[in-house]
Design a protein around this motif. Structure first.
Motif, mmCIF file in Angstrom:
data_model
loop_
_atom_site.group_PDB
_atom_site.id
_atom_site.type_symbol
_atom_site.label_atom_id
_atom_site.label_comp_id
_atom_site.label_asym_id
_atom_site.label_seq_id
_atom_site.Cartn_x
_atom_site.Cartn_y
_atom_site.Cartn_z
ATOM 1 N N VAL A 44 -3.517 -45.907 -104.968
ATOM 2 C CA VAL A 44 -4.389 -47.037 -105.276
ATOM 3 C C VAL A 44 -3.577 -48.213 -105.810
ATOM 4 N N PHE A 45 -2.484 -47.932 -106.526
ATOM 5 C CA PHE A 45 -1.698 -49.007 -107.131
ATOM 6 C C PHE A 45 -0.195 -48.828 -106.931
ATOM 7 N N ASN B 35 -6.979 -58.370 -104.408
ATOM 8 C CA ASN B 35 -7.632 -57.777 -103.235
ATOM 9 C C ASN B 35 -7.349 -56.285 -103.087
ATOM 10 N N LEU B 36 -6.785 -55.688 -104.143
ATOM 11 C CA LEU B 36 -6.465 -54.258 -104.115
ATOM 12 C C LEU B 36 -5.581 -53.917 -102.915
ATOM 13 N N GLN B 37 -4.529 -54.713 -102.731
ATOM 14 C CA GLN B 37 -3.542 -54.491 -101.683
ATOM 15 C C GLN B 37 -2.169 -54.286 -102.346
#
Length: 515
Positions: free
Chosen positions: A304-305, A482-484
């Motif tokens: 996720v990160f 944007n969670l990219q």
């Protein structure tokens, strides 16, 4: 000797008084300017309005100061302590130095503001995380300055202790450390504002208390008087910590004439072969990559990160033009901003070196400007200059001028006493004296330039987050919003590469200047 002690005592009382008078004069001119020119308070509130805004929130302000001050103090102590310990270990072993230095560089050369959100996700928005961020920013300049100071000692003294078979640690304690004190304090001075910045970055990103959180609230509400008041308190906390460092420096004064000497040193004169350095550097980068890969496997929900290195590499290869264009935009801001900051810092350093009596007048403003972290100055510049290239370069200049100023001041005061006596005996002109000082201080100045480039990269990222369009900082921010994470890490890799090239090039220049 008695006359020297009397002069020191007089200076000890006079310098704080001069500094206080210069600050009071500046505040008075500030108040007069707002009244005479009728500047709107939303652009530049008067000192009276700032004080009134602070007095309207006494309990909240006091709590924020104590909370942030406690965090800064813990981070500063941890960073300085770890930095000096690591530098001592590296000075004791050349192989250990070659193995650890690239790792330290890889940790610091990536702007902390770019990875702070990830650290907060991993460790949580806790006191421990905020202290960690402050310590990370603090320990690197302390380590670099202490290490170079420990390696820059009279070889005759080392040879004498080797002849009586003194241990490595005794050589460090009785020769290297006393000679390194000027460099140590130069590094601690540069590191002190960074402790403030580390805590405030964390409070900006994830905190419901503290001065950083209060600054964001005031900026969002367009309450400029309160915003200025909170920034003034941040500067006050930083100046207090910096003042304690100066007092400690004076207590351990190492010259009889009261002149602050020394800088970052110029190395031990025994450089490792280039091939050996490249090998250790490659091993260090491989170790960083290995830790990265292990983190993607061990940390829960890491994808996720924390994307794997292969995904980041694929992103770079798929859109090379995007990252190349962003790198050029960031480099241009860094070049212009650093040029301005280095020019101002170098000029101030020369003034402080050749005119010691100007230090109580200029010093508080010099430290105050640097103690104001770039991330705190961003809202002010946004109000004044809006989103523009000028605002971005101003932030970079603010982040870079202080290391150059400190290094220039210390570098121009490294002239040995024997050389100074010879110049006095022939009544050398002032211009010639300055040239000789510059010749001996140039390696120290270049060492300050190295640190300023790292600070400048952080300033570029902050500028591109708040007051500028385009660049690697925009990609970092876009990826987080944007969670990219792949986009974020690809931009961070570009920042790391840019920093390595700049730092390495400056290091090569510094070695060529050693004599």
């Amino acid at each position: 000797m008695r006359a020297v002690r009397v002069r020191r005592a007089v200076d000890g009382f006079a310098q704080p008084a001069v500094a206080a008078c210069s600050l009071a004069l500046a505040v008075g001119l500030w108040q007069a300017a707002t009244v005479v020119w009728g500047i709107p308070s939303i652009l530049l509130p008067s000192p009276v309005e700032v004080l009134s805004a602070l007095r309207s929130h006494p309990a909240e302000v006091a709590g924020d100061v104590l909370y942030t001050g406690f965090e800064i103090g813990l981070g500063w102590v941890a960073g300085v302590g770890i930095g000096m310990a690591v530098a001592g270990a590296m000075a004791a072993s050349r192989r250990l130095r070659l193995a650890i230095y690239p790792l330290l560089l890889s940790v610091r050369i990536v702007p902390l503001v770019a990875v702070a959100p990830l650290l907060i996700v991993v460790f949580g928005a806790t006191l421990r995380t905020r202290v960690l961020l402050a310590a990370i920013l603090t320990f690197f300049p302390v380590t670099v300055a202490t290490l170079e100071g420990l390696l820059s000692v009279p070889h005759s003294q080392l040879d004498l202790l080797r002849s009586v078979e003194a241990s490595t640690w005794k050589r460090i304690r009785y020769v290297r450390l006393p000679n390194a004190l000027p460099s140590v304090f130069a590094g601690v001075k540069i590191a002190t504002p960074l402790a403030v910045e580390g805590v405030l970055i964390a409070e900006f990103l994830a905190s419901s208390r503290g001065l950083g959180h209060a600054v964001l609230q005031a900026a969002a509400a367009l309450d400029t008087p309160l915003l200025f008041g909170e920034v003034a308190l941040i500067v006050g906390v930083g100046l207090t910590l910096f003042g304690l460092v100066v007092l400690a420096e004076r207590a351990l004064r190492w010259t009889d004439d009261g002149t602050d000497v020394g800088g970052f040193g110029t190395g031990d004169g025994v450089s490792a072969p280039t091939g050996e350095r490249l090998v250790f550097g490659g091993v260090a980068l491989a170790a960083v990559a290995g830790v990265w890969v292990v983190g993607t496997v061990v940390i829960p929900n890491a994808r996720v990160f924390l994307p794997p290195p292969t995904a980041v590499a694929a992103s770079l290869l798929e859109t090379p033009a995007l990252f190349l264009r962003a790198s050029v935009e960031s480099l241009w801001k860094l070049v212009v901003g650093w040029g301005v900051g280095a020019g101002v810092g170098g000029a101030l350093g020369v003034v402080l070196a050749v005119a010691p009596r100007s230090r109580p007048v200029v010093g508080p403003f010099l430290v105050g400007a640097r103690v104001t972290p770039s991330i705190v100055a961003a809202p002010l510049l946004l109000v004044w200059l809006g989103i523009s290239f000028s605002a971005g370069t101003a932030l970079v200049a603010l982040a870079t001028f202080f290391p150059v100023a400190i290094a220039t001041t210390n570098g121009l005061t490294t002239l040995p006493d024997t050389h100074r006596s010879l110049l006095d005996s022939v009544d050398a002109p002032r211009r010639s004296r300055l040239f000789v000082r510059l010749r001996y201080g140039l390696p120290t100045v270049v060492a300050g330039v190295k640190l300023s480039l790292i600070s400048g990269l952080s300033g570029v990222v902050i500028a591109e987050w708040f007051v500028a369009n385009g660049g690697l900082g925009v990609l970092v921010n876009q990826g987080m919003r944007n969670l990219q994470p792949t986009l974020t890490y690809a931009a961070v890799v570009c920042l790391f590469t840019l920093g390595i090239v700049l730092f390495g090039g400056t290091t090569l220049l510094q070695r060529r200047l050693q004599f």
